[in-house]
Design a protein around this motif. Structure first.
Motif, short mmCIF file in Angstrom:
data_model
loop_
_atom_site.label_atom_id
_atom_site.label_comp_id
_atom_site.label_asym_id
_atom_site.label_seq_id
_atom_site.Cartn_x
_atom_site.Cartn_y
_atom_site.Cartn_z
N GLU A 46 -55.63 21.15 9.91
CA GLU A 46 -55.86 20.29 11.07
C GLU A 46 -57.32 20.32 11.48
O GLU A 46 -57.79 19.43 12.19
CB GLU A 46 -55.00 20.74 12.25
CG GLU A 46 -53.52 20.53 12.04
CD GLU A 46 -52.70 21.06 13.19
OE1 GLU A 46 -53.12 20.90 14.36
OE2 GLU A 46 -51.63 21.62 12.95
N LEU A 47 -58.05 21.33 11.06
CA LEU A 47 -59.47 21.46 11.42
C LEU A 47 -60.39 20.73 10.45
O LEU A 47 -61.60 20.67 10.67
CB LEU A 47 -59.86 22.94 11.47
CG LEU A 47 -59.07 23.78 12.47
CD1 LEU A 47 -59.46 25.24 12.35
CD2 LEU A 47 -59.28 23.28 13.88
N LYS A 52 -68.12 17.59 11.63
CA LYS A 52 -68.90 17.08 10.49
C LYS A 52 -70.11 16.27 10.94
O LYS A 52 -71.11 16.21 10.24
CB LYS A 52 -68.04 16.26 9.54
CG LYS A 52 -67.52 14.97 10.12
CD LYS A 52 -66.64 14.23 9.13
CE LYS A 52 -66.12 12.94 9.74
NZ LYS A 52 -65.23 12.25 8.84
N GLU A 53 -70.06 15.68 12.14
CA GLU A 53 -71.18 14.88 12.62
C GLU A 53 -72.43 15.73 12.85
O GLU A 53 -73.55 15.22 12.84
CB GLU A 53 -70.82 14.13 13.90
CG GLU A 53 -70.55 15.00 15.11
CD GLU A 53 -69.17 15.61 15.16
OE1 GLU A 53 -68.93 16.43 16.07
OE2 GLU A 53 -68.31 15.31 14.31
N VAL A 54 -72.26 17.04 13.02
CA VAL A 54 -73.40 17.93 13.21
C VAL A 54 -74.30 17.92 11.98
O VAL A 54 -75.51 18.09 12.09
CB VAL A 54 -72.90 19.36 13.51
CG1 VAL A 54 -74.04 20.36 13.55
CG2 VAL A 54 -72.11 19.39 14.80
N TRP A 55 -73.71 17.69 10.82
CA TRP A 55 -74.46 17.78 9.57
C TRP A 55 -74.99 16.43 9.08
O TRP A 55 -75.61 16.37 8.02
CB TRP A 55 -73.56 18.40 8.49
CG TRP A 55 -73.15 19.78 8.89
CD1 TRP A 55 -71.95 20.15 9.41
CD2 TRP A 55 -73.94 20.95 8.85
NE1 TRP A 55 -71.94 21.49 9.69
CE2 TRP A 55 -73.16 22.01 9.35
CE3 TRP A 55 -75.24 21.22 8.43
CZ2 TRP A 55 -73.64 23.31 9.46
CZ3 TRP A 55 -75.71 22.52 8.53
CH2 TRP A 55 -74.92 23.55 9.04
N ASN A 56 -74.82 15.38 9.88
CA ASN A 56 -75.37 14.07 9.49
C ASN A 56 -76.87 14.17 9.33
O ASN A 56 -77.55 14.81 10.12
CB ASN A 56 -75.04 13.00 10.53
CG ASN A 56 -73.58 12.58 10.48
OD1 ASN A 56 -72.88 12.85 9.51
ND2 ASN A 56 -73.12 11.93 11.52
N ASP A 57 -77.41 13.54 8.32
CA ASP A 57 -78.86 13.48 8.06
C ASP A 57 -79.49 14.85 7.79
O ASP A 57 -80.69 15.04 7.99
CB ASP A 57 -79.60 12.81 9.23
CG ASP A 57 -79.07 11.41 9.51
OD1 ASP A 57 -78.75 10.71 8.52
OD2 ASP A 57 -78.96 11.02 10.69
N ILE A 58 -78.70 15.83 7.36
CA ILE A 58 -79.23 17.14 7.01
C ILE A 58 -78.95 17.38 5.53
O ILE A 58 -77.81 17.29 5.09
CB ILE A 58 -78.60 18.26 7.86
CG1 ILE A 58 -78.99 18.08 9.33
CG2 ILE A 58 -79.03 19.64 7.36
CD1 ILE A 58 -78.40 19.09 10.27
N ASP A 59 -80.01 17.67 4.80
CA ASP A 59 -79.87 17.97 3.38
C ASP A 59 -79.37 19.40 3.23
O ASP A 59 -79.99 20.33 3.74
CB ASP A 59 -81.22 17.78 2.68
CG ASP A 59 -81.12 18.10 1.21
OD1 ASP A 59 -81.58 19.20 0.81
OD2 ASP A 59 -80.57 17.27 0.47
#
Length: 73
Positions: A46-47, A52-59
């Motif tokens: 469920e998690l 996941k949005e925290v890692w947007n635009d991070i390589d």
């Protein structure tokens, strides 16, 4: 007057022995209700995707490299 207040008022008029008996019987009743009510099972899945949005635009590799560099001060 709410049910709670009415019951509390009546309980206050009981003797200490009767109050203790009432407490014991209510505790027993509550324990039965709690143990009879099965808790829904949860899944770690469920998690999935949470945060996941925290890692947007991070390589990812660049992030790992920065972390490793910070260990060496």
């Amino acid at each position: 007057m709410s049910n709670y207040h009415a019951v509390r008022y009546l309980a206050e008029s009981l003797t200490p022995d009767e109050q203790m008996r009432l407490i014991q019987e209510l505790s027993s009743l509550i324990r039965q209700r709690v143990t009879m009510t099965p808790k829904p099972k949860r899944s770690i899945l469920e998690l999935e995707g949470l945060g996941k949005e925290v890692w947007n635009d991070i390589d990812a590799q660049e992030y790992v490299n920065q972390e490793r560099d910070s260990w060496n001060g």
